[in-house]
Design a protein around this motif. Structure first.
Motif, mmCIF file in Angstrom:
data_model
loop_
_atom_site.group_PDB
_atom_site.id
_atom_site.type_symbol
_atom_site.label_atom_id
_atom_site.label_comp_id
_atom_site.label_asym_id
_atom_site.label_seq_id
_atom_site.Cartn_x
_atom_site.Cartn_y
_atom_site.Cartn_z
ATOM 1 N N ALA A 194 0.670 -1.250 0.052
ATOM 2 C CA ALA A 194 -0.117 -0.042 0.063
ATOM 3 C C ALA A 194 0.717 1.281 0.133
ATOM 4 O O ALA A 194 1.842 1.251 0.602
ATOM 5 N N ALA A 195 0.350 2.304 -0.715
ATOM 6 C CA ALA A 195 1.028 3.731 -0.706
ATOM 7 C C ALA A 195 -0.188 4.675 -1.248
ATOM 8 O O ALA A 195 -0.720 4.358 -1.969
ATOM 9 N N PHE A 196 -0.250 5.749 -0.546
ATOM 10 C CA PHE A 196 -1.383 6.614 -0.986
ATOM 11 C C PHE A 196 -0.778 7.664 -1.979
ATOM 12 O O PHE A 196 -1.782 8.231 -2.787
ATOM 13 N N ALA A 197 0.439 7.766 -2.371
ATOM 14 C CA ALA A 197 0.751 8.709 -3.035
ATOM 15 C C ALA A 197 2.326 8.524 -3.457
ATOM 16 O O ALA A 197 3.060 7.739 -2.732
ATOM 17 N N VAL A 198 2.807 9.356 -4.507
ATOM 18 C CA VAL A 198 4.473 9.352 -4.630
ATOM 19 C C VAL A 198 4.712 10.685 -4.274
ATOM 20 O O VAL A 198 4.171 11.748 -4.532
ATOM 21 N N VAL A 199 5.851 10.772 -3.300
ATOM 22 C CA VAL A 199 6.304 11.853 -2.831
ATOM 23 C C VAL A 199 7.559 12.524 -3.531
ATOM 24 O O VAL A 199 8.535 11.650 -3.809
ATOM 25 N N VAL A 200 7.872 13.575 -3.505
ATOM 26 C CA VAL A 200 9.130 13.956 -3.945
ATOM 27 C C VAL A 200 9.565 15.033 -3.294
ATOM 28 O O VAL A 200 8.875 16.014 -2.667
ATOM 29 N N ASP A 201 11.000 15.295 -3.097
ATOM 30 C CA ASP A 201 11.622 16.564 -2.284
ATOM 31 C C ASP A 201 12.242 17.278 -3.315
ATOM 32 O O ASP A 201 13.465 16.819 -3.993
ATOM 33 N N ALA A 202 11.603 18.479 -3.940
ATOM 34 C CA ALA A 202 12.132 19.023 -5.212
ATOM 35 C C ALA A 202 13.375 19.796 -4.746
ATOM 36 O O ALA A 202 12.942 20.762 -3.966
ATOM 37 N N LYS A 203 14.519 19.638 -5.519
ATOM 38 C CA LYS A 203 15.508 20.573 -5.086
ATOM 39 C C LYS A 203 16.003 21.171 -6.419
ATOM 40 O O LYS A 203 15.410 20.898 -7.669
ATOM 41 N N HIS A 204 17.003 22.315 -6.099
ATOM 42 C CA HIS A 204 17.414 22.870 -7.341
ATOM 43 C C HIS A 204 16.345 23.434 -8.184
ATOM 44 O O HIS A 204 16.602 23.490 -9.318
ATOM 45 N N GLY A 205 15.383 24.008 -7.649
ATOM 46 C CA GLY A 205 14.588 24.826 -8.391
ATOM 47 C C GLY A 205 13.440 23.978 -9.259
ATOM 48 O O GLY A 205 12.760 24.472 -10.409
ATOM 49 N N ALA A 206 13.149 22.676 -9.083
ATOM 50 C CA ALA A 206 12.401 21.614 -9.849
ATOM 51 C C ALA A 206 10.948 21.763 -9.246
ATOM 52 O O ALA A 206 10.194 20.959 -9.954
ATOM 53 N N GLU A 207 10.629 22.747 -8.335
ATOM 54 C CA GLU A 207 9.345 22.572 -7.957
ATOM 55 C C GLU A 207 8.224 22.572 -9.106
ATOM 56 O O GLU A 207 6.976 22.054 -8.983
ATOM 57 N N GLY A 208 8.474 23.575 -10.032
ATOM 58 C CA GLY A 208 7.759 23.952 -11.122
ATOM 59 C C GLY A 208 7.471 22.855 -11.873
ATOM 60 O O GLY A 208 6.418 22.609 -12.465
ATOM 61 N N PHE A 209 8.788 22.071 -12.147
ATOM 62 C CA PHE A 209 8.162 20.748 -12.722
ATOM 63 C C PHE A 209 7.294 19.915 -12.567
ATOM 64 O O PHE A 209 6.595 19.314 -13.224
ATOM 65 N N TYR A 210 7.410 19.633 -10.982
ATOM 66 C CA TYR A 210 6.374 18.727 -10.672
ATOM 67 C C TYR A 210 5.037 19.414 -10.595
ATOM 68 O O TYR A 210 3.997 18.579 -10.713
ATOM 69 N N LEU A 211 5.075 20.729 -10.186
ATOM 70 C CA LEU A 211 3.673 21.125 -10.108
ATOM 71 C C LEU A 211 2.976 21.048 -11.445
ATOM 72 O O LEU A 211 1.680 20.964 -11.539
ATOM 73 N N LYS A 212 3.396 21.187 -12.675
ATOM 74 C CA LYS A 212 3.048 21.197 -13.895
ATOM 75 C C LYS A 212 2.145 19.781 -14.191
ATOM 76 O O LYS A 212 1.615 19.861 -14.976
ATOM 77 N N TYR A 213 2.730 18.871 -13.496
ATOM 78 C CA TYR A 213 2.051 17.379 -13.700
ATOM 79 C C TYR A 213 1.053 17.039 -12.559
ATOM 80 O O TYR A 213 0.541 16.115 -12.425
ATOM 81 N N GLY A 214 0.695 18.326 -11.688
ATOM 82 C CA GLY A 214 -0.377 18.223 -10.739
ATOM 83 C C GLY A 214 0.078 17.692 -9.406
ATOM 84 O O GLY A 214 -0.744 17.241 -8.492
ATOM 85 N N PHE A 215 1.491 17.683 -8.885
ATOM 86 C CA PHE A 215 1.885 17.468 -7.891
ATOM 87 C C PHE A 215 1.388 18.511 -6.695
ATOM 88 O O PHE A 215 1.148 19.652 -7.210
ATOM 89 N N ILE A 216 0.832 18.081 -5.431
ATOM 90 C CA ILE A 216 0.357 18.872 -4.584
ATOM 91 C C ILE A 216 1.603 19.354 -3.430
ATOM 92 O O ILE A 216 2.196 18.442 -3.143
ATOM 93 N N GLN A 217 1.674 20.731 -3.248
ATOM 94 C CA GLN A 217 2.764 21.056 -1.821
ATOM 95 C C GLN A 217 2.212 20.265 -0.520
ATOM 96 O O GLN A 217 1.156 20.479 -0.200
ATOM 97 N N PHE A 218 3.227 19.970 0.125
ATOM 98 C CA PHE A 218 2.890 19.746 1.569
ATOM 99 C C PHE A 218 2.513 21.044 2.297
ATOM 100 O O PHE A 218 2.902 22.243 1.670
ATOM 101 N N ARG A 219 1.794 20.774 3.221
ATOM 102 C CA ARG A 219 1.251 22.197 4.160
ATOM 103 C C ARG A 219 2.351 23.181 4.362
ATOM 104 O O ARG A 219 2.201 24.396 4.011
ATOM 105 N N ASP A 220 3.496 22.737 5.134
ATOM 106 C CA ASP A 220 4.529 23.776 5.519
ATOM 107 C C ASP A 220 5.801 23.347 4.964
ATOM 108 O O ASP A 220 6.841 24.065 5.123
ATOM 109 N N GLN A 221 5.880 22.739 3.857
ATOM 110 C CA GLN A 221 7.174 22.406 3.080
ATOM 111 C C GLN A 221 7.109 22.623 1.692
ATOM 112 O O GLN A 221 6.599 21.548 0.803
ATOM 113 N N LYS A 222 7.426 23.730 1.087
ATOM 114 C CA LYS A 222 7.030 24.191 -0.455
ATOM 115 C C LYS A 222 7.743 23.221 -1.488
ATOM 116 O O LYS A 222 7.609 23.030 -2.203
#
Length: 173
Positions: A130-158
């Protein structure tokens, strides 16, 4: 958005000792050092499951990623997601730990190919683990890459993002 088909001329496979990692460079010293020096140890110790994208014409490694299991604190998730999950302190997830594209292959859409390969593998695991999701720790400015595929940010960790398995199922089917 739908699952991407692998680019012609490339194949993704599990990393083995026969893969030559010496020439690989994604231009990020931390990732290069990990890929050349530690990834094999992590695989042998079952601390990570590494996969490589091979250029079939040259045999060169064009990219890589790793998958591991992870637990996520329920309170770290947005309220709308939390209310759909069991009330355990932690919930299981798959971590897309590290990912890199060799500098000689940048700009060819191979990051997307690796991402969708990782999502498909992670989704296949939930039939047995079982796993509810795939998690990534986006580094080196990669947040935008994952956000465009529908990834959701954690509450307190952008920089920490997740994609629920229900969303992954829609993407790959």
């Amino acid at each position: 958005m739908s699952a991407k088909q692998p680019k012609t001329g490339f194949v993704t496979e599990a990393l083995t000792d026969s893969h030559d990692r010496t020439a690989f460079s994604c231009g990020i010293e931390e990732l290069d050092r990990y890929f050349k020096n530690r990834i094999g140890q992590d695989a042998r110790r079952k601390a990570a499951a590494p996969f490589v994208l091979i250029d079939e014409s040259s045999g060169a490694i064009a990219g890589f990623y790793t998958l591991t299991m992870k637990s996520v604190g329920l309170t770290d998730l947005p309220a709308a997601i939390r209310k759909k999950l069991p009330r355990y302190p932690d919930v299981p997830a798959v971590l897309l730990g590290r990912m890199g594209i060799d500098i000689n292959y940048k700009g060819q859409g191979l990051g997307e190919v690796l991402l969708f390969d990782a999502l498909k593998r992670a989704y296949r695991t939930i039939s047995e683990v079982a796993a509810f999701a795939v998690v990534v720790d986006a580094k080196h400015g990669a947040e935008g890459f994952y956000l465009k595929y529908g990834f959701i940010q954690f509450r307190d960790q952008k920089n920490r993002l997740f994609l629920p398995m229900g969303t992954i199922e829609k993407l790959i089917k």
